[in-house]
Write a protein that holds these residues in place. Structure first.
Motif, PDB file in Angstrom:
ATOM      1  N   ILE A  11       0.226  -0.921  -0.321  1.00  0.00           N
ATOM      2  CA  ILE A  11      -0.449  -0.235  -0.222  1.00  0.00           C
ATOM      3  C   ILE A  11       1.110   0.981  -0.376  1.00  0.00           C
ATOM      4  O   ILE A  11       2.332   1.172   0.475  1.00  0.00           O
ATOM      5  N   LEU A  13       1.358   5.679   1.718  1.00  0.00           N
ATOM      6  CA  LEU A  13       1.415   5.908   3.404  1.00  0.00           C
ATOM      7  C   LEU A  13       1.874   7.436   2.723  1.00  0.00           C
ATOM      8  O   LEU A  13       2.648   7.634   2.231  1.00  0.00           O
ATOM      9  N   THR A  50       5.682   5.042   1.002  1.00  0.00           N
ATOM     10  CA  THR A  50       5.466   6.080   2.253  1.00  0.00           C
ATOM     11  C   THR A  50       6.169   7.483   1.478  1.00  0.00           C
ATOM     12  O   THR A  50       7.288   7.559   1.222  1.00  0.00           O
ATOM     13  N   ASP A 116      -2.769   5.126  -0.835  1.00  0.00           N
ATOM     14  CA  ASP A 116      -4.216   5.009   0.435  1.00  0.00           C
ATOM     15  C   ASP A 116      -4.461   5.098   1.467  1.00  0.00           C
ATOM     16  O   ASP A 116      -6.112   4.959   1.725  1.00  0.00           O
ATOM     17  N   TYR A 117      -3.872   5.435   1.945  1.00  0.00           N
ATOM     18  CA  TYR A 117      -3.658   6.038   3.665  1.00  0.00           C
ATOM     19  C   TYR A 117      -2.887   7.197   3.880  1.00  0.00           C
ATOM     20  O   TYR A 117      -2.134   7.480   3.937  1.00  0.00           O
ATOM     21  N   ILE A 118      -3.441   8.035   4.810  1.00  0.00           N
ATOM     22  CA  ILE A 118      -3.280   9.585   5.469  1.00  0.00           C
ATOM     23  C   ILE A 118      -2.708   9.653   6.564  1.00  0.00           C
ATOM     24  O   ILE A 118      -3.722   9.284   7.045  1.00  0.00           O
ATOM     25  N   ILE A 119      -2.002   9.851   7.224  1.00  0.00           N
ATOM     26  CA  ILE A 119      -1.655   9.695   9.120  1.00  0.00           C
ATOM     27  C   ILE A 119      -1.562  11.564   9.167  1.00  0.00           C
ATOM     28  O   ILE A 119      -0.304  12.005   8.211  1.00  0.00           O
TER      29      ILE A 119
END
Length: 129
Positions: A11, A13, A50, A116-119
């Protein structure tokens, strides 16, 4: 011994890190925190999956913004219009700066990354991904 934080596979990130302009007379703490992160856990991330950026509010002095952009390529300057997006009992000119960082960070991330993901985190945090 290096900490291996490479648990995420397959994924993309994005890590958005809220930070601040240097504090001037009290020292350059926010930039120091950014440098500390760049030299520790941000070195350990898998850059193939990432990515990250620091998000700080633009300064009223455009010369300061130019210096920041030239010295720190991983900093995104938040436009002044995002500093006053909150409407509270203080009125529309109330500066909701922390909320504005998160708001802008997510909008920017959705438009400028394929993550796909955001932090969202702050410049004094550590993330192991």
């Amino acid at each position: 011994y290096l900490l291996n934080c490479s648990y995420v596979t397959g994924i993309e990130l994005f890590i958005g890190i809220g930070s601040a302009l240097d504090r001037g007379a009290k020292g350059k703490l926010p930039k120091s925190l950014r440098e500390f992160q760049r030299n520790t856990w941000l070195k350990w991330i898998d850059q193939s999956t990432t990515s990250y950026s620091f998000f700080i509010h633009s300064d009223k002095n455009e010369a300061t913004n130019t210096i920041i952009k030239s010295e720190e390529k991983d900093v995104v300057l938040i436009p002044p219009s995002f500093s006053t997006h909150c409407y509270t009992k203080h009125g529309s000119d109330h500066h909701c700066r922390s909320g504005a960082v998160v708001h802008y960070l997510f909008i920017w991330s959705l438009k400028n990354t394929n993550a796909d993901y955001i932090i969202n985190t702050e410049h004094d945090a550590f993330i192991c991904v």
